[in-house]
Structure formats: structure tokens, C-alpha cells
Motif scaffolding. Sequence first.
Motif, mmCIF file in Angstrom:
data_model
loop_
_atom_site.group_PDB
_atom_site.id
_atom_site.type_symbol
_atom_site.label_atom_id
_atom_site.label_comp_id
_atom_site.label_asym_id
_atom_site.label_seq_id
_atom_site.Cartn_x
_atom_site.Cartn_y
_atom_site.Cartn_z
ATOM 1 N N TYR A 1 0.854 -1.189 0.000
ATOM 2 C CA TYR A 1 0.000 0.000 0.000
ATOM 3 C C TYR A 1 0.887 1.236 0.000
ATOM 4 C CZ TYR A 1 -3.552 -3.370 1.156
ATOM 5 O OH TYR A 1 -4.391 -4.439 1.125
ATOM 6 N N ARG A 2 0.328 2.340 -0.480
ATOM 7 C CA ARG A 2 1.134 3.545 -0.520
ATOM 8 C C ARG A 2 0.282 4.771 -0.253
ATOM 9 N NH1 ARG A 2 4.079 3.727 -5.860
ATOM 10 N NH2 ARG A 2 4.931 5.549 -4.835
ATOM 11 N N TYR A 3 0.973 5.864 0.020
ATOM 12 C CA TYR A 3 0.273 7.123 0.281
ATOM 13 C C TYR A 3 -0.044 7.832 -1.033
ATOM 14 C CZ TYR A 3 1.058 6.941 5.292
ATOM 15 O OH TYR A 3 1.035 6.585 6.607
ATOM 16 N N TYR A 4 -1.173 8.501 -1.027
ATOM 17 C CA TYR A 4 -1.629 9.332 -2.142
ATOM 18 C C TYR A 4 -1.668 10.753 -1.606
ATOM 19 C CZ TYR A 4 -4.504 10.572 -6.194
ATOM 20 O OH TYR A 4 -4.980 11.115 -7.353
ATOM 21 N N TYR A 5 -0.959 11.677 -2.241
ATOM 22 C CA TYR A 5 -0.785 13.026 -1.707
ATOM 23 C C TYR A 5 -1.699 14.023 -2.411
ATOM 24 C CZ TYR A 5 3.359 10.682 -0.036
ATOM 25 O OH TYR A 5 4.204 9.790 0.550
ATOM 26 N N GLY A 6 -2.396 14.835 -1.616
ATOM 27 C CA GLY A 6 -3.268 15.875 -2.147
ATOM 28 C C GLY A 6 -4.520 15.299 -2.758
ATOM 29 N N GLY A 7 -5.174 16.071 -3.597
ATOM 30 C CA GLY A 7 -6.375 15.610 -4.281
ATOM 31 C C GLY A 7 -7.544 15.464 -3.336
ATOM 32 N N THR A 8 -8.555 14.753 -3.814
ATOM 33 C CA THR A 8 -9.746 14.513 -3.001
ATOM 34 C C THR A 8 -9.837 13.037 -2.688
ATOM 35 O OG1 THR A 8 -11.087 14.284 -5.001
ATOM 36 C CG2 THR A 8 -11.030 16.458 -3.966
ATOM 37 N N ALA A 9 -10.063 12.766 -1.433
ATOM 38 C CA ALA A 9 -10.189 11.383 -0.981
ATOM 39 C C ALA A 9 -11.329 11.327 0.017
ATOM 40 C CB ALA A 9 -8.898 10.907 -0.341
ATOM 41 N N GLY A 10 -12.259 10.427 -0.222
ATOM 42 C CA GLY A 10 -13.396 10.262 0.666
ATOM 43 C C GLY A 10 -13.081 9.256 1.761
ATOM 44 N N PRO A 11 -14.104 8.663 2.319
ATOM 45 C CA PRO A 11 -13.895 7.660 3.365
ATOM 46 C C PRO A 11 -13.317 6.368 2.790
ATOM 47 C CG PRO A 11 -16.233 7.884 2.843
ATOM 48 C CD PRO A 11 -15.513 8.940 2.074
ATOM 49 N N VAL A 12 -12.996 5.439 3.670
ATOM 50 C CA VAL A 12 -12.429 4.151 3.274
ATOM 51 C C VAL A 12 -13.380 3.484 2.285
ATOM 52 C CG1 VAL A 12 -11.773 1.854 4.093
ATOM 53 C CG2 VAL A 12 -11.173 3.878 5.430
ATOM 54 N N GLY A 13 -12.811 2.970 1.180
ATOM 55 C CA GLY A 13 -13.593 2.283 0.167
ATOM 56 C C GLY A 13 -13.914 3.140 -1.047
ATOM 57 N N THR A 14 -13.615 4.441 -0.995
ATOM 58 C CA THR A 14 -13.875 5.302 -2.153
ATOM 59 C C THR A 14 -12.596 5.496 -2.951
ATOM 60 O OG1 THR A 14 -13.453 7.303 -0.864
ATOM 61 C CG2 THR A 14 -15.739 6.550 -1.004
ATOM 62 N N LYS A 15 -12.759 5.921 -4.195
ATOM 63 C CA LYS A 15 -11.608 6.112 -5.085
ATOM 64 C C LYS A 15 -11.072 7.536 -4.935
ATOM 65 C CE LYS A 15 -10.299 4.925 -9.723
ATOM 66 N NZ LYS A 15 -10.008 3.574 -10.057
ATOM 67 N N VAL A 16 -9.739 7.696 -5.018
ATOM 68 C CA VAL A 16 -9.099 9.004 -4.899
ATOM 69 C C VAL A 16 -8.992 9.649 -6.276
ATOM 70 C CG1 VAL A 16 -7.789 8.462 -2.823
ATOM 71 C CG2 VAL A 16 -6.823 7.940 -5.044
ATOM 72 N N SER A 17 -8.850 10.991 -6.303
ATOM 73 C CA SER A 17 -8.671 11.689 -7.576
ATOM 74 C C SER A 17 -8.002 13.036 -7.328
ATOM 75 C CB SER A 17 -10.016 11.902 -8.272
ATOM 76 O OG SER A 17 -10.806 12.780 -7.501
ATOM 77 N N GLY A 18 -7.332 13.553 -8.354
ATOM 78 C CA GLY A 18 -6.773 14.898 -8.309
ATOM 79 C C GLY A 18 -5.451 15.047 -7.592
ATOM 80 N N GLY A 19 -4.826 13.986 -7.149
ATOM 81 C CA GLY A 19 -3.547 14.098 -6.449
ATOM 82 C C GLY A 19 -2.471 13.313 -7.163
ATOM 83 N N THR A 20 -1.470 12.875 -6.400
ATOM 84 C CA THR A 20 -0.357 12.142 -6.985
ATOM 85 C C THR A 20 0.239 11.183 -5.966
ATOM 86 O OG1 THR A 20 1.802 12.368 -8.044
ATOM 87 C CG2 THR A 20 1.265 13.983 -6.353
ATOM 88 N N VAL A 21 0.960 10.183 -6.447
ATOM 89 C CA VAL A 21 1.664 9.270 -5.553
ATOM 90 C C VAL A 21 3.114 9.726 -5.364
ATOM 91 C CG1 VAL A 21 0.223 7.259 -6.016
ATOM 92 C CG2 VAL A 21 2.188 7.704 -7.467
ATOM 93 N N VAL A 22 3.504 10.807 -6.041
ATOM 94 C CA VAL A 22 4.851 11.356 -5.907
ATOM 95 C C VAL A 22 4.902 12.227 -4.652
ATOM 96 C CG1 VAL A 22 6.606 12.803 -6.986
ATOM 97 C CG2 VAL A 22 5.144 11.352 -8.399
ATOM 98 N N THR A 23 5.893 11.969 -3.800
ATOM 99 C CA THR A 23 6.016 12.714 -2.553
ATOM 100 C C THR A 23 6.371 14.167 -2.828
ATOM 101 O OG1 THR A 23 6.852 10.702 -1.526
ATOM 102 C CG2 THR A 23 7.160 12.746 -0.315
ATOM 103 N N PRO A 24 5.565 15.114 -2.309
ATOM 104 C CA PRO A 24 5.891 16.524 -2.513
ATOM 105 C C PRO A 24 7.121 16.926 -1.710
ATOM 106 C CG PRO A 24 3.867 16.289 -1.239
ATOM 107 C CD PRO A 24 4.310 14.921 -1.606
#
Length: 166
Positions: free
Chosen positions: A115-138
Motif C-alpha cells: 500500500y502507498r500514500y496518495y498526496y493531495g487531491g480529493t479522498a473520501g472515506p475508506v472504500g472510495t476512489k481518490v482523484s486529483g492528487g499524486t503518488v509522488v512525494t511533494p
Amino acid sequence: MRRQEPGETTPRQPTVAEARARDKARRAREEQERLAAEQAEKDEARRRTRRKAMIGTVAVVGVVGLVALGYSALSSDEVRATCIDPDTEVVVDDSYCTSGSPSGGGMFIYAGSSYRYYYGGTAGPVGTKVSGGTVVTPKGATITTKSGTTVQRGGFGSKISGSTGS
């Protein structure tokens, strides 16, 4: 007739060559005046265009400066990190990213968590899909998770510090 008296003597008619020369000189003078007027008009148009371009450039530079100033003043050095399953980009509990498996139990993964961190963007509760961010560490940002812990990645592995937000 050697002497001409003003008002008494009538001038002779010009010869054909003299008339042509006068007409040619008059046309050349009119053409030069027309070209000078056209050149002056072109110069004035060029001056107006240059002035408009300068005003436009100054306006654009000013707007860009204001946007940059606003962005730097309003941009936060804090970034929200959300733990996701990288295959599906679905939000999972933060404990998956810290220990490699839920609740610290299960098998140990030597190479690190799947598993990995997703930085920024919009993320809802557990089980929802993330969008608008990146997996690259800022770079140069404080990274916090939903649970309130501060995650700072660098070098080999990661460093987790802070307390939970209970």
C-alpha cells in the motif's frame, strides 16, 4: 521685344516640352507628399500598436505577479496523505501504510508495504476512489494523514512521528 512691361506684355504660351516638364514635376511633388503622408500614417499606427502592446504586456505581467503572490501567500506547505491500494486507487485504513498489513498483524513484507500514500487531491472515506492528487512525494511539505500523524518520507523507508488526533 527686349523689354517686358508688367501688365502690358502678355506671356507666351509654354512649349510642349515645358508643359510636360511642369506636369512631371507637379506629379512627382504630389507623389512625394502622398508617400510622406502614408509613411506618417504608418508610423502613427506602429506607435499606437507598440503602446497597446506595452500596456498589454504590463497588464499581463501584473496579473501574473498577483497570481504568483496570491499562490505563494495562500499555498499551504501541508499536504494530506491518504493510504490507498495502488492497484485500485481505493482508500484503505492508514494502518495499512504504516505496518504493511492491517492492525500490525499478518505477514511481514520485506520490501515494504504494498500500500502507498496518495498526496493531495480529493479522498473520501475508506472504500472510495481518490482523484486529483499524486503518488509522488511533494518536496518541502509537511505531510499529515487523516488520523493526524505527520509522515515525512526521505532516504530509505519512511519516518512517522506525531500523535493521533483522538
